[in-house]
Design an enzyme around this catalytic site. Structure first.
Site, PDB file in Angstrom:
ATOM      1  N   GLU A 257      13.687  52.392  70.970  1.00 19.53           N
ATOM      2  CA  GLU A 257      12.499  50.615  70.483  1.00 19.53           C
ATOM      3  C   GLU A 257      13.515  49.576  70.143  1.00 19.53           C
ATOM      4  O   GLU A 257      14.591  49.866  69.814  1.00 19.53           O
ATOM      5  CB  GLU A 257      11.462  51.596  69.461  1.00 19.53           C
ATOM      6  N   CYS A 294       8.345  45.699  63.870  1.00 17.57           N
ATOM      7  CA  CYS A 294       8.650  45.193  65.857  1.00 17.57           C
ATOM      8  C   CYS A 294       7.459  45.042  66.224  1.00 17.57           C
ATOM      9  O   CYS A 294       7.746  44.562  66.952  1.00 17.57           O
ATOM     10  CB  CYS A 294       9.250  46.887  65.814  1.00 17.57           C
TER      11      CYS A 294
END
Length: 530
Positions: A257, A294
């Site tokens: 990620e 995120c």
């Protein structure tokens, strides 16, 4: 000052180190007392050798044993909740309540228990049988997994307890946890309880190992080692791409990620109906946790009209009036300042904020920037720079066609949202924009901000590059997250008693066999190759 030990092969041992580091309290900007080692390759080699042996031993054990470990681990860390919350607060400056104690900690133990249930159930392995050809396949452990945890979730994404850890263990793999430099003490506590749970449930003691930091060269060597099965990484795009390149060079699955600006499209009808409500939602979402998620909404796409200008004025006022929080570290603060400067250099105009400081410890003023849609299209790469923190860019488009062009320029993202009218006024715009946005994101939302990520079997916390390294997998959502850390094992003509239990004709439980017949009803009539 005493150096903290590393956990290798079931023992807390003195690291063969090249130096040391200390965590900082971001709120006071003071170093914490504990010294942690920077491991040399000797530590990495010892951990890899032990993990390879543990992987062979784990393959011989029933999934029930792994489930028991995960449940015992969850129970043990619950017994030390106050200790975990205290040190995580010191290392991250994240608030004790509600963030650490009431939200992230129970989410972490819940993930561990969900992973245990998935391991016990076994359906995630997707056993498939072609009885006519006597060919059978099943997902099986891939081997030792390296987990690199991020700085922004000391519990839920921790390398020694979080989602990647839980998924890798539940899939039957040992884990080498690489602690995040921002919270080594928190990770050490998790590893202590993991080792105790391994002893309690009689699993190989090298199933969980911990190192804190390595050189960049050793990190790249580590991910490329032949004994590694796969890597789970959450962190910065720059560091992640270097590790990914090393892993890709030798064909190692690297589930990363990396970066996401999480575009939010707010259509005119939605602003006309509920401008104040959306302004409140956006401000809350963008500034929650000082924007250090995120899934933080970092890019807002709007259509130019008088209502939009009033909306922009409202959120600018809200940003300016909101308190400024503490960022996770000095590096986060400097990266945010650099990103805001990059956006301005690329043509974005500052509406509010834009300067370092303003809060307690490491901080940056709540920041909003603005750019026209036509300019964004011309300079899309720079204007998609991720400003990780309490900042967001507004892209104001002249019309729907320009908004569509903006969306076409987007890189891959974890999430994308569209706010639209409850009546039909935005339906045509939605029909034009949603298919474009759909291809750019892992999770598409209607009429809500993206910040929350539910631990649901249907969740996709992934997306096209650079949001992640592979668009077909998720880091959140059990059992799907387990499949990242598995290899497809096929058996061709292998005798029944030599097959894994789930592939045998006389599967003791019968559960998976029935599932195969339900899910793969054509398996017995597949045409044989000529």
């Amino acid at each position: 000052m005493t150096m903290q030990p590393v956990l290798i092969a079931g023992e807390w041992r003195t690291s063969i180190s090249s130096g040391s580091f200390q965590a900082e309290n971001p709120a006071t900007q003071e170093k914490l007392a504990a010294q942690f080692p920077v491991s040399t390759w000797a530590d990495c080699e010892a951990a890899l050798a032990a993990a390879a042996t543990a992987a062979e031993e784990l393959q011989k054990l029933p999934a029930e044993r792994i489930a028991e470990f995960l449940e015992a681990f969850a129970k043990r860390i619950e017994a030390r909740k106050d200790d975990f919350v205290k040190i995580a607060n010191q290392e991250s400056a994240l608030p004790v309540a509600p963030r650490l104690a009431d939200a992230e900690f129970p989410r972490t133990t819940n993930q561990l228990r969900q992973a245990a249930a998935a391991a016990r159930d076994g359906s995630w392995t997707q056993p498939t049988i072609d009885a006519a050809a006597n060919i059978r396949s099943v997902l099986a452990p891939i081997g030792p997994v390296l987990v690199f945890g991020p700085n922004n979730f000391p519990f839920a994404f921790n390398s020694a307890a979080g989602g990647d850890f839980a998924a890798a263990i539940a899939a039957g793999n040992p884990v080498i946890a690489k602690a995040n430099t921002s919270h080594p003490g928190t990770t050490q506590l998790f590893a202590e309880e993991a080792l105790a749970a391994l002893k309690e449930t009689n699993l190989p003691l090298a199933t969980v190992q911990l190192i804190y930091r390595t050189s960049h060269a050793d990190g790249e060597k580590l991910v490329a080692d032949h004994r590694v099965g796969a890597i789970g990484y959450t962190g910065s795009r720059n560091a992640g791409l270097k590790l990914k390149a090393a892993a890709d060079a030798v064909g190692k699955p690297f589930y990363a990620e990396l970066s996401s600006v999480n575009p939010v499209v707010i259509l005119p009808g939605a602003i006309a109906e509920k401008s104040a409500d959306i302004a409140g939602q956006f401000t809350s979402s963008c500034l929650m946790g000082v924007g250090q998620f995120c899934t933080n909404p970092g890019l807002i796409v709007l259509l130019a009209n008088p209502n939009t200008e009033a909306f922009i004025s409202e959120i600018t006022t809200k940003f300016g009036a909101a308190p400024v929080g503490t960022l996770l570290s000095s590096s986060v603060a400097s990266s945010l300042t650099k990103a805001v400067t990059t956006l301005q250099s690329a043509g974005a105009k500052l509406l509010v904020g834009g300067t370092a400081g303003g809060g307690k410890g490491y901080s940056h003023a709540n920041t909003l920037l603005r750019v026209d849609g036509s300019h964004f299209v011309k300079n899309a790469t720079a204007l998609q720079t991720e400003a990780f923190g309490n900042a967001s860019l507004l892209v104001v488009c002249a019309d729907l066609a320009e908004a569509a062009n903006v969306l076409r320029q987007l890189e891959g993202n974890l999430t994308g949202c569209i706010y639209s009218s409850k009546i039909v006024s935005d339906d045509a715009a939605y029909a034009q924009l949603a298919p474009i946005l759909r291809q750019k994101v892992g999770r598409l939302l209607d009429d809500k901000m993206p910040t929350g990520v539910a631990v649901s079997p249907a969740m996709n916390h992934g997306g096209p590059f650079p949001a992640t390294g592979h668009p077909g997998f998720t880091a959140v959502g059990i059992p799907a997250s387990l499949r990242r850390f598995a290899a497809l094992h096929c058996y061709d003509g292998v005798r029944d008693n030599r097959l894994p239990a789930s592939l045998q004709n006389k599967n003791p439980s019968g559960k998976l066999w029935r599932q195969i017949n339900n899910s793969w009803s054509q398996a017995d009539v597949l045409p044989l190759p000529q």
